[in-house]
Design an enzyme around this catalytic site. Structure first.
Site, PDB file in Angstrom:
ATOM      1  N   ASP A   1       0.857  -1.181   0.000  1.00 44.22           N
ATOM      2  CA  ASP A   1       0.000   0.000   0.000  1.00 44.22           C
ATOM      3  C   ASP A   1       0.895   1.233   0.000  1.00 44.22           C
ATOM      4  O   ASP A   1       1.986   1.198   0.565  1.00 44.22           O
ATOM      5  CB  ASP A   1      -0.856   0.048   1.274  1.00 44.22           C
ATOM      6  CG  ASP A   1      -1.632  -1.251   1.508  1.00 44.22           C
ATOM      7  OD1 ASP A   1      -2.046  -1.877   0.520  1.00 44.22           O
ATOM      8  OD2 ASP A   1      -1.816  -1.616   2.682  1.00 44.22           O
TER       9      ASP A   1
ATOM     10  N   ASP B   1      -1.537  -2.801  -3.987  1.00 42.37           N
ATOM     11  CA  ASP B   1      -2.698  -3.173  -3.184  1.00 42.37           C
ATOM     12  C   ASP B   1      -3.474  -1.899  -2.836  1.00 42.37           C
ATOM     13  O   ASP B   1      -4.043  -1.292  -3.738  1.00 42.37           O
ATOM     14  CB  ASP B   1      -2.243  -3.963  -1.945  1.00 42.37           C
ATOM     15  CG  ASP B   1      -3.427  -4.565  -1.218  1.00 42.37           C
ATOM     16  OD1 ASP B   1      -4.461  -4.809  -1.860  1.00 42.37           O
ATOM     17  OD2 ASP B   1      -3.335  -4.783   0.004  1.00 42.37           O
TER      18      ASP B   1
ATOM     19  N   ASP C   1      -4.567   1.900   3.607  1.00 40.57           N
ATOM     20  CA  ASP C   1      -5.302   0.842   4.293  1.00 40.57           C
ATOM     21  C   ASP C   1      -5.064   1.001   5.791  1.00 40.57           C
ATOM     22  O   ASP C   1      -3.924   1.189   6.233  1.00 40.57           O
ATOM     23  CB  ASP C   1      -4.845  -0.547   3.830  1.00 40.57           C
ATOM     24  CG  ASP C   1      -5.428  -0.910   2.456  1.00 40.57           C
ATOM     25  OD1 ASP C   1      -6.167  -0.085   1.882  1.00 40.57           O
ATOM     26  OD2 ASP C   1      -5.143  -2.026   1.971  1.00 40.57           O
TER      27      ASP C   1
ATOM     28  N   ARG D   1     -13.658   1.483  -2.771  1.00 44.44           N
ATOM     29  CA  ARG D   1     -13.168   1.612  -1.390  1.00 44.44           C
ATOM     30  C   ARG D   1     -12.699   3.031  -1.057  1.00 44.44           C
ATOM     31  O   ARG D   1     -11.541   3.243  -0.750  1.00 44.44           O
ATOM     32  CB  ARG D   1     -12.010   0.655  -1.121  1.00 44.44           C
ATOM     33  CG  ARG D   1     -12.290  -0.792  -1.439  1.00 44.44           C
ATOM     34  CD  ARG D   1     -11.110  -1.675  -1.058  1.00 44.44           C
ATOM     35  NE  ARG D   1     -11.389  -3.092  -1.311  1.00 44.44           N
ATOM     36  CZ  ARG D   1     -10.505  -4.072  -1.103  1.00 44.44           C
ATOM     37  NH1 ARG D   1      -9.306  -3.771  -0.654  1.00 44.44           N
ATOM     38  NH2 ARG D   1     -10.842  -5.329  -1.344  1.00 44.44           N
TER      39      ARG D   1
HETATM   40 CA    CA Z   1      -3.237  -3.633   2.026  1.00 45.08          CA
END
Ligand code: CA
Length: 430
Positions: A208, A247, A251, A304
């Site tokens: 991330d 990714d 996050d 998201r």
């Molecule tokens: Ca992640």
């Protein structure tokens, strides 16, 4: 003959400098961003300001205030839990060695790892599952080697600030089991996974731009996060599936708590912000994942933004756009997961053709979402009602069981499409 006038000029300049030093204008003579490291969120600025607040390394002095220009220097400077301010100068690639020379993916590859052999071994045409085997283990070792190098892992009580237009690329920031961290005025581009894993039906990449894991009291402010030169549309496909290299973008997982995500630009990405990464509560997410998301510019993002489990998440004054020029597809913006409490106020959406108000919300086993003051393509729209009409069998209630108490000024939504693009992102704080 030339000396006298020159001395006179110098003297005048010295006098000017001396008098300026006594006034706040003296700050103008310092490098851009010089004073940023000592700043903390305003007293009421979202969840990061609660329960003791977030001070990062703001109280650091002397040798604990450093300026770094290399990846190696940056990695060293953020170590330890003592208060420290780390200023990032210039553009730093995580794919560089101690000597500053560029590194390639092959520099991290295990001697037994080979991409072509890996692709051949896991071809669904003849792979029969079972043991992962030596190639899978060699991939794992290669992945660990790269991970150790390209993820920046600050200790507690740290402030990282960019000076002027500073960036890091080809890596990411991982806040793992730390407290009290501030990251501001910095771009993070293209957190690229050299060794994606085939999981039987799709490709999985791990990094991330920023991951917050088992951490609390965090302020992520005035950042610019992008995929850099690695656009999803350009990724190769193997076995018919896109070989992912990224990714998430931000996050926030594994019971992290008390976080404010403000005035950032997140541009062009698929799985953007996952808040809570499992339905199981194994990491104690219930009662945590309290996050404030305000005044961010979200452009060309697939999904998201954020997707939430468990958390009390205040989402206000953000500007979302997804025009036809974006090379990223669109799925949804707000994901309501298990026991999630998204409280959304005064957000604006300028979306492209084919995206309708009922597309903004998606339920992932959620039960409620509160929303008010939204503008969609310039018109007031009740996004929750639009969602519920389109999904009569999967309705969301408007009572999320909490109301935000900590927040700065909530602007009228009509101001958001102007205010946020003008002020959000890295390089705008001086
Ligand atoms: Ca992640």
């Amino acid at each position: 003959m030339r000396r006298a006038p020159r001395l006179a000029v110098l003297t005048a300049a010295a006098v000017l400098t001396a008098s300026a030093a006594a006034t706040p204008a003296a700050a103008d003579h310092r490098p851009p961003g010089h004073g940023l490291g000592h700043r903390t969120p305003a007293a009421n600025d979202g969840w990061a300001s609660a329960e003791g607040g977030t001070t990062g390394g703001s109280e650091a002095a002397g040798a604990d205030v450093t300026t770094v220009r290399t990846w190696d220097g940056l990695r060293e400077a953020v170590r330890g839990d003592h208060p420290k301010i780390v200023r990032v100068a210039g553009d730093i690639s995580a794919m560089t060695g101690t000597d500053g020379a560029p590194l390639e993916c092959s520099d991290f590859a295990d001697p037994d790892y080979d991409w072509d052999a890996y692709v051949e071994a896991f071809d669904p045409g003849h792979w029969e599952g079972g043991e992962d085997g030596p190639l899978a283990e060699a991939r794992e070792r290669s992945y660990e080697e790269q991970r150790e190098h390209v993820l920046l892992t600050p200790g507690s009580n740290t402030t990282i600030v960019g000076l002027g237009d500073a960036s890091i690329s080809d890596g990411g920031i991982l806040l793992e089991s730390v407290e009290n961290v501030i990251v501001r005025n910095l771009a993070v581009h293209d957190s690229y996974d050299c060794f994606p894993e085939w999981r039987g039906s799709d490709w999985d990449a791990q990094y991330d731009n920023i991951e917050v894991s088992r951490s609390r009291h965090v302020w992520l402010d005035h950042l610019t996060l992008t995929d850099g030169d690695t656009r999803d549309a350009d990724l190769e496909r193997v076995y018919g599936e896109q070989v992912d290299r990224h990714d998430g973008m931000i996050d926030i997982v594994r019971g992290s708590d008390l976080i404010t995500v403000s005035w950032n630009v997140l541009d062009g990405h698929d799985k953007t912000m996952l808040y809570g990464n499992t339905d199981s509560n194994d990491h104690g997410d219930r009662g945590r994942l309290r996050i404030t998301v305000h005044h961010n510019l979200f452009t060309g993002l697939t999904q998201r933004v954020p997707r939430v489990r468990y958390g009390q998440v205040h989402v206000y004054n953000n500007h979302y756009t997804h025009g036809p020029e974006s090379d990223y597809s669109y799925l949804y913006s707000w994901g309501a997961g298990v026991e999630s409490g998204i409280y959304a106020q005064n957000n604006s959406f300028d979306m492209g053709p084919g995206i309708a108000p009922e597309d903004i919300i998606h339920s992932w086993s959620g039960s409620a979402l509160y929303e008010e003051g939204s503008l969609f393509d310039g018109r007031p729209v009740d996004l929750l009602e639009a969602y519920n009409q389109a999904h009569p069998d999967d309705r969301l209630d408007s009572d999320v069981g909490w109301e935000p108490e900590r927040h700065g000024k909530i602007h009228p939504t009509r101001a958001v499409p102007h205010l946020v693009p003008a002020k959000a992102g890295a390089g705008k704080l001086r």
